[in-house]
Design a protein around this motif. Structure first.
Motif, PDB file in Angstrom:
ATOM      1  N   SER A   1       0.816  -1.218   0.000  1.00  0.00           N
ATOM      2  CA  SER A   1       0.000   0.000   0.000  1.00  0.00           C
ATOM      3  C   SER A   1       0.851   1.269   0.000  1.00  0.00           C
ATOM      4  CB  SER A   1      -0.954   0.003   1.192  1.00  0.00           C
ATOM      5  OG  SER A   1      -0.245  -0.052   2.418  1.00  0.00           O
ATOM      6  N   VAL A   2       1.972   1.272   0.719  1.00  0.00           N
ATOM      7  CA  VAL A   2       2.814   2.469   0.736  1.00  0.00           C
ATOM      8  C   VAL A   2       3.420   2.742  -0.645  1.00  0.00           C
ATOM      9  CG1 VAL A   2       4.911   3.509   1.677  1.00  0.00           C
ATOM     10  CG2 VAL A   2       3.273   2.397   3.210  1.00  0.00           C
ATOM     11  N   PRO A   3       4.013   1.739  -1.325  1.00  0.00           N
ATOM     12  CA  PRO A   3       4.464   2.004  -2.702  1.00  0.00           C
ATOM     13  C   PRO A   3       3.330   2.413  -3.636  1.00  0.00           C
ATOM     14  CG  PRO A   3       5.521   0.028  -1.855  1.00  0.00           C
ATOM     15  CD  PRO A   3       4.474   0.416  -0.853  1.00  0.00           C
ATOM     16  N   ALA A   4       2.146   1.858  -3.423  1.00  0.00           N
ATOM     17  CA  ALA A   4       1.001   2.244  -4.257  1.00  0.00           C
ATOM     18  C   ALA A   4       0.679   3.724  -4.068  1.00  0.00           C
ATOM     19  CB  ALA A   4      -0.214   1.391  -3.917  1.00  0.00           C
ATOM     20  N   TYR A   5       0.802   4.192  -2.851  1.00  0.00           N
ATOM     21  CA  TYR A   5       0.589   5.611  -2.556  1.00  0.00           C
ATOM     22  C   TYR A   5       1.614   6.472  -3.287  1.00  0.00           C
ATOM     23  CZ  TYR A   5       0.335   9.832   0.418  1.00  0.00           C
ATOM     24  OH  TYR A   5       0.223  11.125   0.887  1.00  0.00           O
ATOM     25  N   ALA A   6       2.878   6.039  -3.277  1.00  0.00           N
ATOM     26  CA  ALA A   6       3.926   6.799  -3.960  1.00  0.00           C
ATOM     27  C   ALA A   6       3.735   6.784  -5.471  1.00  0.00           C
ATOM     28  CB  ALA A   6       5.299   6.230  -3.587  1.00  0.00           C
ATOM     29  N   VAL A   7       3.363   5.631  -6.021  1.00  0.00           N
ATOM     30  CA  VAL A   7       3.135   5.528  -7.463  1.00  0.00           C
ATOM     31  C   VAL A   7       1.953   6.404  -7.885  1.00  0.00           C
ATOM     32  CG1 VAL A   7       2.376   3.961  -9.303  1.00  0.00           C
ATOM     33  CG2 VAL A   7       4.176   3.250  -7.718  1.00  0.00           C
ATOM     34  N   HIS A   8       0.908   6.395  -7.074  1.00  0.00           N
ATOM     35  CA  HIS A   8      -0.257   7.243  -7.365  1.00  0.00           C
ATOM     36  C   HIS A   8       0.160   8.702  -7.469  1.00  0.00           C
ATOM     37  CE1 HIS A   8      -3.617   9.867  -6.111  1.00  0.00           C
ATOM     38  NE2 HIS A   8      -4.386   9.025  -6.763  1.00  0.00           N
ATOM     39  N   SER A   9       0.963   9.162  -6.542  1.00  0.00           N
ATOM     40  CA  SER A   9       1.367  10.557  -6.514  1.00  0.00           C
ATOM     41  C   SER A   9       2.295  10.892  -7.674  1.00  0.00           C
ATOM     42  CB  SER A   9       2.048  10.873  -5.182  1.00  0.00           C
ATOM     43  OG  SER A   9       2.230  12.253  -5.014  1.00  0.00           O
ATOM     44  N   ALA A  10       3.259  10.026  -7.958  1.00  0.00           N
ATOM     45  CA  ALA A  10       4.193  10.286  -9.047  1.00  0.00           C
ATOM     46  C   ALA A  10       3.495  10.276 -10.399  1.00  0.00           C
ATOM     47  CB  ALA A  10       5.323   9.261  -9.023  1.00  0.00           C
ATOM     48  N   SER A  11       2.589   9.336 -10.598  1.00  0.00           N
ATOM     49  CA  SER A  11       1.879   9.269 -11.877  1.00  0.00           C
ATOM     50  C   SER A  11       0.952  10.463 -12.066  1.00  0.00           C
ATOM     51  CB  SER A  11       1.079   7.964 -11.977  1.00  0.00           C
ATOM     52  OG  SER A  11       0.059   7.909 -10.981  1.00  0.00           O
ATOM     53  N   GLY A  12       0.573  11.092 -10.961  1.00  0.00           N
ATOM     54  CA  GLY A  12      -0.269  12.280 -11.051  1.00  0.00           C
ATOM     55  C   GLY A  12       0.422  13.447 -11.727  1.00  0.00           C
ATOM     56  N   ILE A  13       1.751  13.484 -11.694  1.00  0.00           N
ATOM     57  CA  ILE A  13       2.481  14.540 -12.395  1.00  0.00           C
ATOM     58  C   ILE A  13       2.190  14.449 -13.888  1.00  0.00           C
ATOM     59  CG2 ILE A  13       4.777  15.429 -12.952  1.00  0.00           C
ATOM     60  CD1 ILE A  13       5.690  14.298 -10.208  1.00  0.00           C
ATOM     61  N   ALA A  14       2.243  13.217 -14.407  1.00  0.00           N
ATOM     62  CA  ALA A  14       1.918  13.013 -15.823  1.00  0.00           C
ATOM     63  C   ALA A  14       0.462  13.378 -16.098  1.00  0.00           C
ATOM     64  CB  ALA A  14       2.195  11.559 -16.218  1.00  0.00           C
ATOM     65  N   GLY A  15      -0.419  13.064 -15.147  1.00  0.00           N
ATOM     66  CA  GLY A  15      -1.828  13.370 -15.329  1.00  0.00           C
ATOM     67  C   GLY A  15      -2.098  14.861 -15.403  1.00  0.00           C
ATOM     68  N   GLY A  16      -1.470  15.627 -14.522  1.00  0.00           N
ATOM     69  CA  GLY A  16      -1.662  17.075 -14.543  1.00  0.00           C
ATOM     70  C   GLY A  16      -1.219  17.691 -15.859  1.00  0.00           C
ATOM     71  N   LEU A  17      -0.075  17.219 -16.381  1.00  0.00           N
ATOM     72  CA  LEU A  17       0.405  17.705 -17.671  1.00  0.00           C
ATOM     73  C   LEU A  17      -0.540  17.279 -18.792  1.00  0.00           C
ATOM     74  CD1 LEU A  17       4.171  16.863 -17.151  1.00  0.00           C
ATOM     75  CD2 LEU A  17       3.132  19.132 -17.061  1.00  0.00           C
ATOM     76  N   GLY A  18      -1.045  16.043 -18.691  1.00  0.00           N
ATOM     77  CA  GLY A  18      -1.975  15.547 -19.700  1.00  0.00           C
ATOM     78  C   GLY A  18      -3.259  16.364 -19.746  1.00  0.00           C
ATOM     79  N   TYR A  19      -3.777  16.732 -18.580  1.00  0.00           N
ATOM     80  CA  TYR A  19      -4.998  17.533 -18.539  1.00  0.00           C
ATOM     81  C   TYR A  19      -4.784  18.904 -19.188  1.00  0.00           C
ATOM     82  CZ  TYR A  19      -6.973  14.162 -15.196  1.00  0.00           C
ATOM     83  OH  TYR A  19      -7.461  13.029 -14.590  1.00  0.00           O
ATOM     84  N   ALA A  20      -3.655  19.537 -18.883  1.00  0.00           N
ATOM     85  CA  ALA A  20      -3.368  20.837 -19.488  1.00  0.00           C
ATOM     86  C   ALA A  20      -3.259  20.718 -21.005  1.00  0.00           C
ATOM     87  CB  ALA A  20      -2.077  21.412 -18.907  1.00  0.00           C
ATOM     88  N   ALA A  21      -2.625  19.634 -21.465  1.00  0.00           N
ATOM     89  CA  ALA A  21      -2.497  19.416 -22.907  1.00  0.00           C
ATOM     90  C   ALA A  21      -3.858  19.177 -23.553  1.00  0.00           C
ATOM     91  CB  ALA A  21      -1.565  18.235 -23.174  1.00  0.00           C
ATOM     92  N   LEU A  22      -4.745  18.478 -22.846  1.00  0.00           N
ATOM     93  CA  LEU A  22      -6.094  18.256 -23.377  1.00  0.00           C
ATOM     94  C   LEU A  22      -6.821  19.576 -23.624  1.00  0.00           C
ATOM     95  CD1 LEU A  22      -7.400  15.187 -21.329  1.00  0.00           C
ATOM     96  CD2 LEU A  22      -7.176  15.323 -23.819  1.00  0.00           C
TER      97      LEU A  22
END
Length: 397
Positions: A276-297
């Protein structure tokens, strides 16, 4: 890449660009981003419930779990990077305008540093009076520390972003360990004494701003610098292919990386802490890509309108107005949430669940959109934007 002249070539202007002449995509992205910010923050004012990694309640009903799942997957940890990328983009726009007016880099750097100092002050006041999760202070801090990267090469920006991602993962993982070992105490939003709540907000803000928020902001900030050099949101039609790749890849990474924690925090899956702790870290790190993706959309949407010569309708104009008033609307959200949820005012924090909190968040955001749309018709800026500008330029210029 040294910048002694504007990076891209905006129109010479010593003052801010008139509202009516601003590029559509950046402001539209900010208006949409504020919806994500609102729903990501509202549930943090709830109290009296056991919570998971992302502070959603673990004892809510089916609708609460559904809302929490959607937000963990698509919103939480995605709105902040989008905010950071747009902030970085705006800093380059501001630097370009100042350089185009004939100012030296030393003068421009002074303007940007004053603006950053005042943002830090705004963040302190926001945390003291309203919200322990303030992000303005982090933007002020990164502006003071990293403003020189506006002049650095693309390679340096990518290295800084990469190192920032690594540091982000480390910090988030440590926070995850603290969450499962030390547990969580009630946030300041649960405190009945407003003075005690204010003290605890400042203590929390002082610790989180130079650690968690700082490393969370840096990667997207650097990539916002990179995108602004190419005027990707000001000229989205010329960057359609790049925006499509960023949108597609970024959103895919975000969704895939968010699935494990979504299952964990909605109690569909209850793995060990080692997972669960690594899942929390992966969720947060992948969110960086998501924020950029939303702006690009958003950039792609605007590129489509420009290609079809379509004029924005009333809804889009409202979102754009909200984006132009983003600082004011961000602060107004906190004012409303404090008035509704805190024990010493509305007192609904212990009584509501995640679904109700998100419903209030959407209504609050809609209210700020309407307010900004109505009050900006005369071409003026929001009160917070006006105050920040006057404080920044009060020593001439």
């Amino acid at each position: 890449m040294s910048i002694s002249a504007p990076i891209s070539g905006p129109p010479p202007a010593r003052q801010a660009v008139p509202v009516a002449q601003r590029a559509l995509a950046p402001d539209l992205a900010r208006g949409f981003m504020l919806l994500l910010i609102a729903v990501a923050h509202a549930h943090m004012y709830l109290s009296g419930h056991p919570t998971g990694f992302r502070s959603y309640t673990l004892d809510g009903g089916v609708l609460d779990r559904l809302v929490a799942g959607v937000q963990i997957l698509l919103v939480d940890g995605r709105a902040l990077p989008m905010f950071a990328a747009l902030f970085g983009y705006g800093l380059v726009q501001l630097a370009n305008r100042q350089l185009a007016s004939g100012r030296s880099w030393t003068q421009v750097r002074g303007v940007l540093r004053r603006r950053s100092l005042w943002l830090l002050a705004f963040g302190f006041c926001h945390a003291l009076l309203l919200f322990f999760g303030d992000i303005l202070g982090a933007y002020g801090l990164v502006g003071l520390i990293f403003i020189g990267f506006i002049r650095r090469s693309d390679r340096a920006l990518m290295w800084a972003a990469g190192i920032g991602v690594v540091l982000h993962v480390v910090v988030v993982a440590l926070l995850g360990v603290l969450t499962v070992t030390a547990g969580k105490s009630d946030t300041p939003a649960a405190m009945a004494d407003p003075v005690e709540a204010a003290v605890m907000r400042i203590i929390g803000w002082s610790g989180m701003t130079p650690t968690y928020f700082l490393v969370s902001v840096v990667p997207a900030l650097m990539l916002g610098f990179w995108a602004a050099r190419r005027r990707m949101l000001e000229e989205p039609g010329a960057h359609r292919a790049t925006l499509a790749r960023i949108a597609g890849v970024g959103t895919a990474i975000s969704v895939i990386g968010g699935v494990p924690l979504t299952l964990i925090d909605t109690q569909i899956w209850t793995p060990s802490y080692a997972i669960s702790v690594p899942a929390y870290a992966v969720h947060s790190a992948s969110g960086i890509a998501g924020g950029l993706g939303y702006a690009a959309l958003v950039g792609l949407v605007v590129a489509g309108w420009e290609g079809g010569r379509r004029r924005p309708g009333a809804v889009v104009r409202g979102l754009v107005a909200c984006g132009q008033w983003s600082l004011t609307c961000y602060l107004l959200q906190s004012v409303v949430f404090v008035a509704i949820f805190t024990p010493y005012l509305g007192g609904l924090g212990p009584r509501l669940g995640d679904a109700a909190a998100s419903g209030i968040a959407v209504l609050t955001w809609l209210g700020t959109v309407v307010l900004a749309a109505l009050l900006s018709r005369a071409g003026g800026r929001g009160p917070a934007e006006t105050a920040l500008r006057r404080l920044t330029y009060r020593r001439g210029g």
